[in-house]
Design an enzyme around this catalytic site. Sequence first.
Site, short mmCIF file in Angstrom:
data_model
loop_
_atom_site.label_atom_id
_atom_site.label_comp_id
_atom_site.label_asym_id
_atom_site.label_seq_id
_atom_site.Cartn_x
_atom_site.Cartn_y
_atom_site.Cartn_z
N ASP A 41 7.97 6.66 5.42
CA ASP A 41 6.12 6.60 5.58
C ASP A 41 5.67 7.80 5.58
O ASP A 41 4.61 7.92 5.97
CB ASP A 41 6.14 5.46 5.75
CG ASP A 41 6.91 4.30 5.28
OD1 ASP A 41 5.65 3.44 5.04
OD2 ASP A 41 8.04 3.83 5.54
N THR A 50 7.46 -0.97 1.36
CA THR A 50 8.49 -0.85 2.62
C THR A 50 9.19 -1.53 2.69
O THR A 50 10.03 -1.74 3.23
CB THR A 50 7.73 -0.22 4.23
OG1 THR A 50 6.72 1.38 3.89
CG2 THR A 50 8.08 0.34 5.35
#
Length: 320
Positions: free
Chosen positions: A63, A134
């Site tokens: 990320d 995620t």
Amino acid sequence: MFKFAFCFFSAFSMASPALLMRVVASAYSVAEKAATIVRNVMSAGDLGIVEKAGPNDLQTKADRLVQMSICASLARKFPKVTIIGEEELPNGDVSEDLIEVGHCEEILKKPCPTQYTGIKEEELVIWVDPLDGTKEYTPGLLDHVTVLIGIAYGGKAIAGVINQPYYNYEAGANAVLGRTIWGVLGMGAFGFQLTEAPAGKHIVVTTRSHSSALVNECITALNPDHVIRVGGAGNKIIQLIEGKASAYVFASPGCKKWDTCAPEAILHAVGGKITDIRGNSFQYNKEVKHMNSAGVLATLRNYDYYASRIPNTVKESLVP
Ligand code: AMP
Ligand code: MG
Ligand code: MG
């Protein structure tokens, strides 16, 4: 004389594609580099997981690196565009190996819809979800993951790029992984085969990891034939445009503007509709609140069927 003028004009227009098309063409290549980073971090094995608001709100090294890569690459080419990324990261120099300078030539060759030809850099807002899904990426549910780059003008999502880094993962070890879907309002969406959901069936796609009593109450009220629970807003919009599901229903806060901007542009470009659970459209100007507090309702077809069956009690529980 007329011929000369015509040639001059076409040569000039080929040399200077509209800003919007240059941004989309760059975002396409930037998203492909992002996908490579997502795959490399996973295969290196050290995910560097950080909890943000809690155990259901994670950030990984992927990320962080992807956000740096996307934001720095686009900011270098388009310095006056506002870019809003999901992750809060310290300011600082971004390593040159994270910068993507390329663009997709095919996109540049396409004419910009006339209503967008005059857009200036300072009028665009780019919403970046460097890694959507995620919570699914960390345990290895890799096909749920997407990279989202949404482009807004006048508060509206007008173009978007969705990269799926693990598309085709079921095809075996030698398969080429990943694909990039992109779209512009008034032009259409590309990089996938638009497919209708099975006629007469109500297939709802919803969250895998952010359920609640209200989320489930809303789905039960729709009396679906089947419920698909998968991660990622990008992934769920792909399920709609590829005919796997007929409605994306999420009666909860949690989803943010960077989750919906690129998916919205692509869904709207092919004639679908996305709103909050109460039927309000999303706004994407730079001052807007990030949270989509009143949830998400999206369909490729038959939006009104689903919207009309959302119970008032559910609507009243969600404040925009
Ligand atoms: P999901 O369908 O659960 O994958 O959610 C779609 C997007 O919204 C993902 O980016 C999630 O991280 C985000 N999201 C949804 N609900 C929450 C929540 N309760 N907390 C944090 N993020 C959420
Ligand atoms: Mg997300
Ligand atoms: Mg994310």
